[in-house]
Design a protein around this motif. Structure first.
Motif, short mmCIF file in Angstrom:
data_model
loop_
_atom_site.label_atom_id
_atom_site.label_comp_id
_atom_site.label_asym_id
_atom_site.label_seq_id
_atom_site.Cartn_x
_atom_site.Cartn_y
_atom_site.Cartn_z
N ILE A 49 35.60 -72.68 -46.00
CA ILE A 49 34.94 -71.40 -45.75
C ILE A 49 35.97 -70.28 -45.76
N HIS A 50 35.61 -69.20 -46.45
CA HIS A 50 36.44 -68.00 -46.52
C HIS A 50 35.83 -66.92 -45.65
N ALA A 51 36.68 -66.05 -45.11
CA ALA A 51 36.21 -64.85 -44.43
C ALA A 51 36.08 -63.77 -45.52
N ALA A 52 34.86 -63.57 -46.00
CA ALA A 52 34.62 -62.65 -47.12
C ALA A 52 34.43 -61.23 -46.59
N HIS A 53 35.30 -60.33 -47.03
CA HIS A 53 35.22 -58.93 -46.62
C HIS A 53 34.17 -58.21 -47.47
N ILE A 54 33.36 -57.40 -46.82
CA ILE A 54 32.35 -56.60 -47.51
C ILE A 54 32.99 -55.25 -47.82
N ARG A 55 32.98 -54.90 -49.09
CA ARG A 55 33.69 -53.69 -49.52
C ARG A 55 32.80 -52.45 -49.59
N TYR A 56 31.53 -52.60 -49.87
CA TYR A 56 30.71 -51.40 -50.04
C TYR A 56 30.37 -50.78 -48.69
N GLY A 57 30.07 -49.49 -48.71
CA GLY A 57 29.78 -48.76 -47.49
C GLY A 57 28.32 -48.88 -47.07
N ASP A 58 28.06 -48.68 -45.79
CA ASP A 58 26.71 -48.69 -45.26
C ASP A 58 26.67 -47.77 -44.05
N PRO A 59 26.12 -46.56 -44.23
CA PRO A 59 26.13 -45.59 -43.12
C PRO A 59 25.28 -46.01 -41.92
N ARG A 60 24.35 -46.96 -42.09
CA ARG A 60 23.56 -47.42 -40.95
C ARG A 60 24.44 -47.96 -39.83
N PHE A 61 25.57 -48.52 -40.21
CA PHE A 61 26.46 -49.15 -39.24
C PHE A 61 27.83 -48.45 -39.16
N GLY A 62 27.95 -47.30 -39.80
CA GLY A 62 29.22 -46.57 -39.78
C GLY A 62 30.28 -47.24 -40.62
N LYS A 63 29.87 -48.02 -41.61
CA LYS A 63 30.85 -48.69 -42.47
C LYS A 63 31.11 -47.84 -43.69
N ARG A 64 32.36 -47.51 -43.88
CA ARG A 64 32.74 -46.74 -45.06
C ARG A 64 33.10 -47.70 -46.20
N ALA A 65 32.93 -47.21 -47.41
CA ALA A 65 33.32 -48.00 -48.58
C ALA A 65 34.84 -48.06 -48.64
N THR A 66 35.37 -49.15 -49.18
CA THR A 66 36.81 -49.25 -49.35
C THR A 66 37.17 -48.93 -50.79
N GLY A 67 38.33 -48.36 -50.96
CA GLY A 67 38.79 -47.98 -52.29
C GLY A 67 39.43 -49.14 -53.04
N MET A 68 39.84 -48.85 -54.25
CA MET A 68 40.52 -49.86 -55.07
C MET A 68 41.79 -50.33 -54.37
N GLY A 69 42.01 -51.62 -54.36
CA GLY A 69 43.21 -52.17 -53.75
C GLY A 69 43.21 -52.08 -52.23
N GLU A 70 42.08 -51.77 -51.65
CA GLU A 70 41.98 -51.63 -50.20
C GLU A 70 41.00 -52.69 -49.68
N LYS A 71 41.34 -53.31 -48.57
CA LYS A 71 40.47 -54.32 -47.98
C LYS A 71 39.79 -53.71 -46.76
N ALA A 72 38.54 -54.07 -46.55
CA ALA A 72 37.80 -53.58 -45.38
C ALA A 72 38.41 -54.12 -44.10
N ASP A 73 38.12 -53.46 -43.00
CA ASP A 73 38.52 -53.97 -41.69
C ASP A 73 37.98 -55.38 -41.51
N ASP A 74 38.65 -56.19 -40.72
CA ASP A 74 38.24 -57.57 -40.51
C ASP A 74 36.90 -57.70 -39.79
N LYS A 75 36.44 -56.63 -39.18
CA LYS A 75 35.11 -56.60 -38.57
C LYS A 75 34.02 -56.85 -39.61
#
Length: 145
Positions: A49-75
Motif C-alpha cells: 500500500i502506498h500513501a497516495a497524495h491528492i494533487r488537485y484542489g478542493d475548496p470545500r475542505f480548504g485544499k489548494r492545488a499543488t503545482g508542478m514538482g510539488e507534493k501535497a501536504d501529507d494530510k
C-alpha cells in the motif's frame, strides 16, 4: 559591529523564483506510516500500500492545488495499492487525477480529511474506507441501470 542572522522558522512562507508566495509543505511521517497499513481505498486489498497524495484542489475542505514538482501536504493522502497508484495503464499517476477518481466514484479529498481526523484509529479507518467503496459500488450500479 557584527552582522545579525535570523533563522527563518520552517512554517514561514517563502518566495519562489517568480516572486510568488510559496507555502511550506507540511509533513506527517507517522500518519503516512499508518496510511500504508490500511487496505487500498479502491480494491480493499492489503499489502504493498502506498500513501497516495491528492494533487488537485478542493475548496470545500480548504485544499489548494499543488503545482508542478510539488507534493501535497501529507494530510491529503489515501491508501492505494501499487497497482492502482503507479503501475498499469489504469493507475492514478497515468491519468488526469480528477477524472480518474470520478471514474472510480470516490471523493478522495473527503476520505483524506476523514482519515486525517481518525489518524491511528484502525477501526474507524476501516469504516471510512469500506463506506467509500460501498458508495462507489452503488454509484456504478446506478449508472448501469
Amino acid at each position: 559591529m557584527g552582522a545579525y542572522r535570523f533563522a527563518r522558522p520552517d512554517t514561514a512562507f517563502s518566495r519562489d523564483g517568480k516572486g510568488r508566495t510559496k507555502r511550506p509543505r507540511r509533513t506527517a511521517a507517522q500518519h503516512l506510516r499508518w496510511i500504508r497499513t490500511l487496505p487500498c481505498l479502491v480494491t480493499g486489498k492489503f499489502g504493498d500500500i502506498h500513501a497516495a497524495h491528492i494533487r488537485y484542489g478542493d475548496p470545500r475542505f480548504g485544499k489548494r492545488a499543488t503545482g508542478m514538482g510539488e507534493k501535497a501536504d501529507d494530510k491529503w493522502t489515501v491508501p492505494l495499492c501499487a497497482e492502482q497508484h503507479v503501475f498499469g495503464d489504469g493507475a492514478q499517476h497515468a491519468a488526469n487525477e480528477r477524472r480518474w477518481w470520478a471514474a472510480k466514484g470516490i471523493d478522495p479529498v473527503a476520505v483524506a480529511v476523514a482519515l486525517w481526523t481518525a489518524s491511528g484509529d484502525d477501526e474507524t479507518a476501516e469504516q471510512i474506507l469500506s463506506e467509500a467503496r460501498e458508495q462507489a459500488r452503488k454509484l456504478k450500479q446506478g449508472e448501469r441501470q
